[in-house]
Scaffold this active site. Structure first.
Site, mmCIF file in Angstrom:
data_model
loop_
_atom_site.group_PDB
_atom_site.id
_atom_site.type_symbol
_atom_site.label_atom_id
_atom_site.label_comp_id
_atom_site.label_asym_id
_atom_site.label_seq_id
_atom_site.Cartn_x
_atom_site.Cartn_y
_atom_site.Cartn_z
ATOM 1 N N TYR A 166 -15.041 -151.948 47.376
ATOM 2 C CA TYR A 166 -14.664 -152.586 46.113
ATOM 3 C C TYR A 166 -13.491 -151.918 45.398
ATOM 4 O O TYR A 166 -13.110 -152.345 44.311
ATOM 5 C CB TYR A 166 -15.861 -152.608 45.155
ATOM 6 C CG TYR A 166 -16.581 -151.285 45.023
ATOM 7 C CD1 TYR A 166 -16.012 -150.202 44.364
ATOM 8 C CD2 TYR A 166 -17.836 -151.106 45.593
ATOM 9 C CE1 TYR A 166 -16.664 -148.990 44.270
ATOM 10 C CE2 TYR A 166 -18.501 -149.893 45.505
ATOM 11 C CZ TYR A 166 -17.912 -148.838 44.835
ATOM 12 O OH TYR A 166 -18.556 -147.631 44.742
ATOM 13 N N LYS A 190 -23.830 -152.900 40.679
ATOM 14 C CA LYS A 190 -23.727 -151.451 40.905
ATOM 15 C C LYS A 190 -24.675 -151.082 42.043
ATOM 16 O O LYS A 190 -25.886 -150.987 41.852
ATOM 17 C CB LYS A 190 -24.072 -150.687 39.627
ATOM 18 C CG LYS A 190 -23.799 -149.192 39.726
ATOM 19 C CD LYS A 190 -24.037 -148.516 38.381
ATOM 20 C CE LYS A 190 -23.708 -147.030 38.463
ATOM 21 N NZ LYS A 190 -24.617 -146.323 39.368
ATOM 22 N N CYS A 238 -52.050 -118.303 50.289
ATOM 23 C CA CYS A 238 -52.488 -119.548 49.660
ATOM 24 C C CYS A 238 -52.200 -120.701 50.617
ATOM 25 O O CYS A 238 -51.046 -120.896 51.024
ATOM 26 C CB CYS A 238 -51.745 -119.762 48.342
ATOM 27 S SG CYS A 238 -52.146 -121.320 47.531
ATOM 28 N N CYS A 261 -56.020 -120.458 40.906
ATOM 29 C CA CYS A 261 -55.372 -121.417 41.799
ATOM 30 C C CYS A 261 -56.420 -122.336 42.427
ATOM 31 O O CYS A 261 -57.390 -121.848 43.035
ATOM 32 C CB CYS A 261 -54.602 -120.680 42.896
ATOM 33 S SG CYS A 261 -53.896 -121.762 44.157
ATOM 34 N N LYS A 313 -26.194 -149.759 32.739
ATOM 35 C CA LYS A 313 -27.384 -149.333 33.474
ATOM 36 C C LYS A 313 -28.587 -150.162 33.041
ATOM 37 O O LYS A 313 -28.823 -150.357 31.847
ATOM 38 C CB LYS A 313 -27.661 -147.844 33.212
ATOM 39 C CG LYS A 313 -26.521 -146.918 33.607
ATOM 40 C CD LYS A 313 -26.213 -146.994 35.092
ATOM 41 C CE LYS A 313 -27.276 -146.356 35.941
ATOM 42 N NZ LYS A 313 -27.327 -144.894 35.840
ATOM 43 N N GLU A 347 -19.374 -156.696 38.691
ATOM 44 C CA GLU A 347 -19.855 -156.455 40.047
ATOM 45 C C GLU A 347 -21.190 -155.721 39.989
ATOM 46 O O GLU A 347 -21.431 -154.943 39.063
ATOM 47 C CB GLU A 347 -18.840 -155.606 40.827
ATOM 48 C CG GLU A 347 -17.444 -156.184 40.876
ATOM 49 C CD GLU A 347 -16.434 -155.189 41.430
ATOM 50 O OE1 GLU A 347 -16.799 -154.406 42.341
ATOM 51 O OE2 GLU A 347 -15.285 -155.178 40.944
ATOM 52 N N CYS A 350 -56.592 -121.581 46.471
ATOM 53 C CA CYS A 350 -57.125 -120.358 47.087
ATOM 54 C C CYS A 350 -58.005 -119.537 46.151
ATOM 55 O O CYS A 350 -58.622 -118.563 46.583
ATOM 56 C CB CYS A 350 -55.988 -119.490 47.603
ATOM 57 S SG CYS A 350 -54.952 -118.777 46.296
ATOM 58 N N CYS A 390 -49.279 -119.209 41.411
ATOM 59 C CA CYS A 390 -50.199 -118.470 42.269
ATOM 60 C C CYS A 390 -49.349 -117.523 43.096
ATOM 61 O O CYS A 390 -48.401 -117.952 43.757
ATOM 62 C CB CYS A 390 -50.971 -119.431 43.174
ATOM 63 S SG CYS A 390 -51.892 -118.598 44.483
ATOM 64 N N ASP A 419 -26.737 -149.021 44.649
ATOM 65 C CA ASP A 419 -27.358 -147.704 44.630
ATOM 66 C C ASP A 419 -27.260 -147.091 46.024
ATOM 67 O O ASP A 419 -28.204 -147.112 46.820
ATOM 68 C CB ASP A 419 -28.821 -147.815 44.190
ATOM 69 C CG ASP A 419 -29.423 -146.457 43.843
ATOM 70 O OD1 ASP A 419 -28.647 -145.489 43.700
ATOM 71 O OD2 ASP A 419 -30.646 -146.366 43.710
#
Length: 732
Positions: free
Chosen positions: A268, A150, A477, A454, A356, A148, A457, A472, A152
């Site tokens: 199922y 799979k 910021c 950063c 998979k 069957e 900022c 940061c 998602d």
């Protein structure tokens, strides 16, 4: 039914089913004696459920959309005139009708196990060989397998009693799920009643029977596209993938929202197959279809490893042709008797495995590594590369997580790199291509390094000892503004009612707010009233917040000034400073001034606060911009002190840890937890060997189970009330 169209599901890999089941008898169209309202309502429900069964389960409609809508409108009018006819099973109730405050826990009839994975065909072959050997397979007597797709989506369990739908629950932890019945009632292909043809194959004949079937709720790709187009038009954040969209839609507090998300199901499995007169998975899938459930047509009974391989290869080749996402193939021993003989491990059935799909990989060129500043100030390097189509969508960016990951993968700007989607969802850089001429070119390119300041900022970037992340720590910021402002107004912090995420984001986008002090010395009622919500009226005019709502929010802002130092400390969003840490700091130092003057060592001496928290707080209070924001809060009248009071009640529960689970009848769990804390107890959200007592209310789930496994004493609500009244523990 035009507003809930479901695309026909046709088999791409060889249909397991030779033909569709025979239709149930159509509604009688001959003249009948005049019916009572109850009789007519019952007939309309039969007609509508049968039409939905033909349309959704069999893909063979026998009623036009207009005719269906006429019947539905007649039933709605009839129930409006006779409210006593409205029942949970009525077709009109499948669109939702109330807002649920929370999802109650549901214990599944039997555990919903996980599935072992085969990450490639070799691992799948090893499992097939082990299974064949365990079942004594031979050329003359091969083991049959059902393959069957799979899906998602989100696991779901549907309970039927006397053939009527009564409850739906998410998979949860496998033992306990969330009650999402109200939302599943809006999923149109879930039958409200089981069709007679399916019940004819039940040993008990359907009398007094309880069944729990399992499957997947998913969002079709076409619906996902429409949902994200609508989100984009409204200026909202789109969903990352159909699976997330399905999960978020099923967990909506308002079933009406779920009803507009166009979810569908594939069923199922069943908790206990004993009552069903079938002997194999192939027969069971046909039984599900006979009952009226949506069953994926792409299933096949295979009698050899070669046939299983062929199914998996075809599924992988045609996955993009489907209108729903799949991430593999589930292979099950077909015979239920053989399944029972193989049994289960601690986490998964021995008679099934999930193959998979391998991630699809593509080569592209890394053009740049840019820094993305997250809401907590973490600097995340992001790879930007030439756009490439992977697993059905175009990607041009992928996170590189941190500098250690960049060094491990050794990727450099200008490299030809390999990219894929982890789990077919998240773009990921696998590494550089170093074969042939690419090798010397790669070695000649310079290593990439994290910036010292950063990029948002310009504040210095810090890396705490023992951590991989660079941060940061500036409170103003711009990259962190929205999340910091949302957190400031949250219930556990300054509790400014009416400040939703979307409204705060709009204020940041339109330049109304940039830091938390702006709430008090910059935001005005007039400016808030004129703020554009991001929505347009039917006439094409911008919809603004308005004076009424603006006045209520500003009153809440004014009230928040008096919340006290602990709430302010928590609201500032300082790393590692949660609500309990903030309360301990406020109790110890009493004022922001005293806390700012304290050394790192002094802070670390506070009970429950170690060197890591002390360093984080001390670093935060050394940044001039942060101190400037705190000073603006003070000038605006925000209370930066905390009144330290001695406990009113004797601390008779000091040193004990309680866990509350389930629903209490006489008080809320938060109130019960606060009352226990007043007596000196600690209240935890998880059960461990260090837990002193677990208080179990109605529908207690996995926490109660774990307490019993660990031998932790369990108290009922009456015992809890006696403890809160007397301050004393119950006698052993």
């Amino acid at each position: 039914m035009a507003d809930v169209q479901v695309g026909q599901q046709t088999s791409l890999f060889g249909d397991l089913f030779d033909s569709a089941p025979e239709p149930t008898p159509a509604a009688q169209k001959t003249a009948k004696p005049k019916q009572t309202p109850a009789q007519r309502a019952a007939e309309l429900n039969r007609i509508l459920n049968h039409a939905a069964y033909r349309y959704y389960a069999l893909d063979a409609p026998e009623m036009t959309d207009a005719e269906f809508d006429r019947h539905l409108q007649e039933l709605l009018a009839l129930e409006a005139a006779h409210p006593e006819l409205v029942t949970p099973e009525s077709y009109t109730q499948r669109v939702g009708g109330y807002v649920s405050e929370q999802f109650e826990p549901v214990t599944h009839a039997m555990r919903m196990y996980s599935m072992d994975d085969a990450m490639n065909l070799d691992e799948l072959d090893e499992w097939l060989a082990r299974t064949d050997e365990a079942l004594g397979a031979s050329e003359a007597n091969p083991v049959a397998y059902t393959c069957e797709l799979k899906i998602d989506g989100l696991g779901i369990a549907l309970t039927y009693r006397d053939a009527q739908f009564v409850r739906a629950a998410t998979r949860g932890d496998g033992t306990t799920g969330e009650n999402v019945t109200a939302n599943v009632l809006t999923v149109k292909d879930v039958p409200g009643a089981l069709a007679p043809k399916g019940l004819a194959r039940v040993d008990a004949g359907g009398e007094g029977l309880s069944l729990e079937v399992r499957g997947e709720v998913y969002m079709p790709k076409r619906s996902f596209v429409r949902l994200n187009e609508a989100a984009d038009a409204a200026g909202q954040q789109p969903f990352a993938n159909p699976r997330n969209a399905a999960a978020g839609s099923l967990r909506q507090k308002d079933p009406k929202v779920t009803a507009h998300r166009d979810l569908e199901t594939f069923i199922y499995a069943i908790a206990d197959v004993t009552p069903v007169d079938v002997a194999s998975q192939a027969d069971f899938l046909q039984w599900l279809r006979d009952c009226g459930f949506s069953v994926n047509p792409n299933a096949k009974r295979c009698k050899s490893a070669a046939e299983v391989h062929e199914f998996c290869e075809q599924a992988l080749a045609h996955r993009d042709d489907l209108d729903y996402d799949i991430d593999g193939v589930v292979v099950k021993v077909d015979s239920f008797a053989s399944q029972a003989a193989l049994g289960f491990t601690a986490r998964a059935p021995r008679w099934a495995i999930a193959y998979k799909f391998p991630p699809e990989e593509k080569n592209t060129v890394l053009r740049e590594i840019r820094i993305q500043v997250g809401r907590t100030g973490v600097l995340t390097p992001v790879a930007e590369f030439d756009p490439v189509v992977v697993a059905g969508s175009t990607i041009a960016r992928a996170t590189l997580h941190n500098i250690d990951e960049i060094r491990r993968k050794d990727v450099r700007v200008g490299d030809t790199i390999v990219v894929h989607k982890a789990g077919d969802v998240i773009p990921e850089v696998v590494g550089p291509v170093t074969e042939g001429d690419e090798g010397p070119a790669h070695e000649a390119r310079p290593l990439w390094n994290m910036p010292e300041f950063c990029p948002s900022c310009g504040s210095p970037v810090v890396r705490e000892e023992g951590e991989v992340a660079y941060r940061c720590v500036s409170i103003d910021c711009p990259a962190q503004a929205s999340e910091r402002l949302i957190h400031w107004g949250s219930r556990g912090a300054m509790d400014i009612d009416g400040l939703g995420d979307e409204l705060v984001n709009r204020m940041v986008e339109q330049g109304v707010l940039s830091d938390v002090a702006d709430f008090y010395d910059r935001l005005t009622e007039d400016a808030l009233a004129e703020l554009w919500t991001g929505r347009m009226s039917v006439a094409g005019e911008k919809i603004v917040v308005g004076k009424t709502i603006a006045a209520k929010i500003m009153a809440q802002v004014e009230e928040s000034k008096g919340r006290g130092l602990a709430r302010v400390l928590f609201g500032l969003g300082i790393r590692h400073v949660g609500a309990s840490v903030a309360a301990a700091l406020a109790k110890r130092f009493g004022s922001m001034e005293a806390l700012a003057a304290a050394s790192e060592e002094d802070i670390a001496l506070v009970e429950g606060i170690g060197p890591k928290i002390a360093q984080s707080l001390h670093d935060f209070l050394q940044v001039p911009r942060n101190l400037a924001v705190v000073e603006r809060l003070r000038k605006a009248g925000v209370v930066l002190e905390e009144e330290v009071t001695e406990p009113v009640r004797p601390q008779t529960l000091a040193g004990l840890t309680f866990v509350l689970t389930g629903t209490l009848e006489t008080l809320k769990r938060t109130d019960a937890g606060n009352a226990l804390k007043e007596l000196g107890a600690k209240v935890s959200g998880s059960v461990s060997k260090k837990t002193s007592y677990v208080v179990a209310g109605a529908a207690a789930g996995s926490k109660l189970t774990k307490a019993q496994q660990l031998g932790v004493p369990v108290l009922d609500e009456d015992a809890l009330l006696k403890i809160l009244e007397t301050g004393q523990l119950p006698e052993a």
